[in-house]
Design a protein around this motif. Structure first.
Motif: not given
Lengths: 211, 211, 211, 211
Positions: D187-192
């Motif tokens: 997960x990273x923030x850009x994934x939503x």
DNA sequence: AATGAATGAGCGTTCATTCAT
DNA sequence: CATGAATGAACGCTCATTCAT
């Protein structure tokens, strides 16, 4: 931590105000020059340099990022030193000095610097073509400058009508420089005073070039 | 297992009667000479030699007991070759040849052999003082012999009253040889025909030595 | 000398006809996989690999040009192996297998391969994001392929109306794979038979995904 | 010299009354957590930590006797922080909260802490089994405590008759925690927004566990 | 409170060399 | 006659650690 930029020949006037770091750095560079002059590029080991400088090998990395950088610094410094020494020698000649006088002075400067004063000069001369291109980047200007001075000396001689017609200036210059450079391979102090070599070299060089 | 004693310059006329072993041996020695001439003593890797000779590195050990012995063989062979070439050149001169003629011929022989003919000669010249004492044992006689010939040439000149008084014979000889040896560092075929260099060198050497 | 391209899981059927080189090569790759699985990328030392493979460290360089290449080979091989194992498992299912059946089979394949069969799979899984980009070049296709298969499995479930509405397919897939991947961190044979874990995992995964 | 015992999540409200030493100490621990979370145990260099904390590497030794102790402090602190965060979250739930509610809250706490709030948690999670036994001495109690809480959560669910019969509590708990832990790998923030992941995770976890 | 200077241990890698085949 | 396979020694370099300041 500053790199040692003054040429080693001048190093003698660095007084006791030097920091410990500067002294170690100088020992390191001097040691590298000595090893390089003696063993050649490929034969130069960091451990030999370290031993000579009386530090452990990894200490080198406190001052230089790699073997390559250290060697480059030696060559650079050596080339700059040769050029500076020659320029100073010529500058100190009286205005009345003839092209012949100037060449004689240059021969002496070259030999003294190379044989008597500086491992750096010997390192440059002996490894001239042994060192990969990229190690010379920083030194190329200096080396080019040195050769340029000699080119000028020979050209001045020619302009004064004192260069024999069958001596191509470029080839002639390289043959002279070769005879001087090669002295590092055979001359040593036990062979007699350097003044003897200088006198013979001057005489031979001038007779070789002049009518 | 026999060492290759014939000098490599002659190697070209070795016909197809040679055994495969002899041919591999020759390739190996030639390759070693080439690498040594180019990379210098410390920079010479057995793997480079093997690659150039188109064998695997361990094959070298079938012909030589060690890297040291192989290099020694190259130097030995190179020195012998230089001496033989010079001796032959001088021997072919007419009896009427003067000391001056002989020196001119020796200059040409030295340069041609070193620049044009032989990686072996270049290997000897460029590594002259770079190679540890023990690698030269076998070559010392040859090298000594070569220098002795030159000593004789200069001495003959002196005996004929043609050596300038201010030229110490020993120093003069080394300065001449230095100028010739150093050509390997700067001359290459693209700089023009070798004859140009030879002519200038002969002229300069003779003017440097003679009154 | 050929690189070992067959995935290690298949290695068992290599008979005694293997050459010595192939056996050493296999030992090396196996050892690298084991060390990588256990110590992680940065903790993997060539000396550990060598010891496990019962050779000296430099022997590695006979088979791989660098540590990087060896690790890359393990990851590549491991990823290819995981993918092949999963593909084979799915291919062997009868045509009547439902999306649910296929996911159950995939869960079992993943766990068995990772926990029971292969250090390679564990090396891939545990070092997933720990290994610098350039080490994965060769493996990226395989890893991408593996994820793609799982994407398909989830999509098939969704198409069959068997994916719960509040499960985003992409997030759902990663959560499932995470729960499976993480088993390498806690499961060991002493915790009981692998079949127990498989059964629980299958049940949980399917209940997590399906209505 | 005092160790920093407050968990780093709270570190933000440390006012300006802190001494310089305490601030450097905090920067050091934070930097260590960040590097550990990113590079893993074996990949963590003191020089990276020092750079991030804007001190020279030896400064670390003013606060910790060794790399081992520093890493241990991060892990300890991270584990304590995770536990405290989870305990606080659960304590803040109303008494009417069901076992299901409590698990949902625990999932959210775990993910938020790990993904959003704390390099410390990520350092603990990603290095869980990568770190040698002796580095975890001080953290074992905390980590054990954390697992114990989850054991309790699952047990409460079971006691309430809400745990499916085919889910072994111990295995089930590890599979749930694995799916949550592994989010740090993908997960990273850009994934939503993280809320999306939390919602899906809660739903999947509860459906996986409950009838 | 922290740094500049340096070290010792160890790592990845190269290379001459060995040896069975 | 030559190679494939492997090794031991040594090299350039990194890194945790020390210590005087």
């Amino acid at each position: 931590m500053t790199r040692r930029t003054v040429e080693p020949v001048d190093a003698e006037d660095t007084g006791t105000t030097e920091t410990k770091s500067a002294r170690t750095h100088a020992r390191l560079l001097d040691a590298a020059a000595a090893v390089l002059a003696e063993k050649g590029f490929a034969g130069t080991r960091l451990s030999d340099i370290a031993e000579r400088a009386q530090v452990q090998a990894p200490a080198i990395y406190y001052y230089y990022p790699s073997r390559e950088h250290l060697i480059e610094a030696v060559i650079s410094s050596g080339a700059a030193s040769m050029r500076a020494f020659l320029e100073r020698t010529l500058a100190e000649l009286p205005d009345t000095a003839t092209p012949t006088d100037r060449i004689a002075a240059a021969v002496e400067a070259h030999l003294r610097h190379e044989l008597e004063l500086s491992d750096y000069a010997r390192a440059v001369v002996r490894n001239a073509n042994q060192i990969p291109e990229e190690f010379r980047r920083a030194a190329i200007t200096e080396i080019g400058g040195y050769y340029e001075i000699w080119r000028g000396l020979v050209e001045d001689l020619r302009a004064a009508g004192q260069l024999r017609a069958d001596v191509d200036p470029s080839v002639g210059r390289m043959i002279v420089l070769g005879s001087l450079n090669w002295t590092v391979e055979w001359w040593d102090a036990q062979r007699g005073p350097i003044e003897g070599v200088i006198a013979v070299a001057q005489s031979m060089v001038l007779h070789a070039l002049r009518p």
